[in-house]
Design an enzyme around this catalytic site. Structure first.
Site, mmCIF file in Angstrom:
data_model
loop_
_atom_site.group_PDB
_atom_site.id
_atom_site.type_symbol
_atom_site.label_atom_id
_atom_site.label_comp_id
_atom_site.label_asym_id
_atom_site.label_seq_id
_atom_site.Cartn_x
_atom_site.Cartn_y
_atom_site.Cartn_z
ATOM 1 N N ASN A 10 0.865 -1.183 0.000
ATOM 2 C CA ASN A 10 0.000 0.000 0.000
ATOM 3 C C ASN A 10 0.899 1.230 0.000
ATOM 4 O OD1 ASN A 10 -1.849 2.016 0.416
ATOM 5 N ND2 ASN A 10 -2.230 1.509 2.569
ATOM 6 N N TRP A 11 1.002 1.851 -1.172
ATOM 7 C CA TRP A 11 1.923 2.987 -1.292
ATOM 8 C C TRP A 11 1.336 4.296 -0.774
ATOM 9 C CZ3 TRP A 11 4.064 1.771 -6.880
ATOM 10 C CH2 TRP A 11 4.987 0.721 -6.779
ATOM 11 N N LYS A 12 0.074 4.290 -0.400
ATOM 12 C CA LYS A 12 -0.563 5.521 0.108
ATOM 13 C C LYS A 12 -0.294 6.670 -0.876
ATOM 14 C CE LYS A 12 0.148 3.649 4.658
ATOM 15 N NZ LYS A 12 0.086 3.866 6.082
ATOM 16 N N HIS A 96 -9.619 1.430 5.043
ATOM 17 C CA HIS A 96 -8.305 1.588 5.684
ATOM 18 C C HIS A 96 -8.464 2.576 6.842
ATOM 19 C CE1 HIS A 96 -4.145 2.756 6.325
ATOM 20 N NE2 HIS A 96 -3.806 1.634 5.719
ATOM 21 N N GLY A 236 2.767 -0.955 4.433
ATOM 22 C CA GLY A 236 2.852 0.451 4.056
ATOM 23 C C GLY A 236 4.300 0.858 3.867
ATOM 24 N N GLY A 237 4.884 1.458 4.902
ATOM 25 C CA GLY A 237 6.233 2.024 4.826
ATOM 26 C C GLY A 237 7.278 1.115 4.193
HETATM 27 C C1 PEP Z 1 -0.871 0.312 6.059
HETATM 28 O O1 PEP Z 1 -0.926 1.457 5.691
HETATM 29 O O2 PEP Z 1 -1.752 -0.451 5.693
HETATM 30 C C2 PEP Z 1 0.236 -0.094 6.931
HETATM 31 C C3 PEP Z 1 0.152 -1.254 7.510
HETATM 32 O O3 PEP Z 1 1.297 0.782 7.083
HETATM 33 P P1 PEP Z 1 2.725 0.455 7.787
HETATM 34 O O4 PEP Z 1 3.219 -0.837 7.210
HETATM 35 O O5 PEP Z 1 3.588 1.622 7.399
HETATM 36 O O6 PEP Z 1 2.475 0.356 9.252
#
Ligand code: PEP
Length: 252
Positions: A10-12, A96, A236-237
């Site tokens: 998930n690149w947001k 989300h 995410g990150g």
């Molecule tokens: C997400 O946005 O779905 C997520 C899990 O982010 P992160 O991995 O950065 O915690």
């Protein structure tokens, strides 16, 4: 029943079109062919078309981060499930925690999105998870059960089989705090049993893929994926760099 796992990036609100294309071109060359897992790339809307064109492997899929529930009309700024299908998406994230908490999405709105996606022939990835204060108050199961029941209201059994659930404790998203494998497993088991109750069908619950999300990194992925009810990851990150996402895909 063996469930094929799903590892989603998930690149947001990150990556331009050229950065996104470069990433998938590089990643697809580096990752060996996968038989027990699938990869889902979820770029921002602007990069969907280009990333879709750059995906050239049967084990890589395209997804979107959000959608509206109407097919078309005067909804300035919105994108419909039909449009996402048209651009090549197979999956769409719904609910989300950033959508719920920053943009005020309710379970009722999320339920309309789930239904609209299913009508368009797309698989919703329904995100659920408790906030820190809810966990501390012992309300984790209650919150997750409400999000599942309301988000999946009036969905028939056949459609339930197309849904993916992502358990993302809000306190673990982008914070560096991961749920321990045991904490995640406990909630995943609860989600599977709730889906069995909702559907009245054990085989639907057994076939359901439940992803874990919340600060997944190369150094915690292997332990998480050893849990029997963790069927994949929403990252995410750590999905923004080719080397770390590759290592996560290659969990062992
Ligand atoms: C997400 O946005 O779905 C997520 C899990 O982010 P992160 O991995 O950065 O915690």
């Amino acid at each position: 029943m063996a469930r094929k796992s799903l590892v989603a990036a998930n690149w947001k609100m990150h990556k331009t079109i050229s950065e996104a294309v470069k990433f998938v071109e590089e990643l697809q060359k580096l990752v060996e062919s996968l038989d027990d897992r699938e990869v889902l790339i979820v770029p921002p809307f602007t990069a969907l078309h280009a990333v879709g064109n750059a995906l050239n492997r049967g084990d890589f899929f395209l997804g979107a981060q959000n959608c509206f529930w109407e097919e078309k009309g005067a909804y300035t700024g919105e994108i419909s499930p039909v449009m996402l299908k048209d651009v090549g998406c197979s999956y769409v994230l719904v609910g989300h925690s950033e959508r719920r908490n920053i943009f005020g999405e309710t379970d009722e709105m999320i339920s309309k999105k789930v239904k609209a996606l299913l009508r368009a022939g797309l698989s919703p990835v329904l995100c659920v998870g408790e906030k820190l204060e809810e966990r501390e108050a012992g309300q984790t199961f209650q919150v997750v059960e409400r999000q599942l029941k309301e988000g999946l209201l009036d969905i028939d059994v056949q459609s339930l089989a197309k849904i993916v659930i992502a358990y993302e404790p809000v306190w673990a998203i982008g914070t560096g705090k991961t749920a321990s494998p045991a904490q995640a497993q406990e909630v995943h088991t609860f989600i599977r049993s709730t889906i069995e109750k909702i559907s009245g069908d054990k085989s639907v619950a057994e076939g359901l893929r439940i992803l874990y999300g919340g600060s997944v990194k190369p150094d915690n992925v292997d332990e998480l994926m050893k849990e029997p009810d963790i069927d994949g990851l929403l990252v995410g990150g750590a999905s923004l760099e080719v080397s770390s996402f590759k290592r996560i895909i290659e969990y062992r």
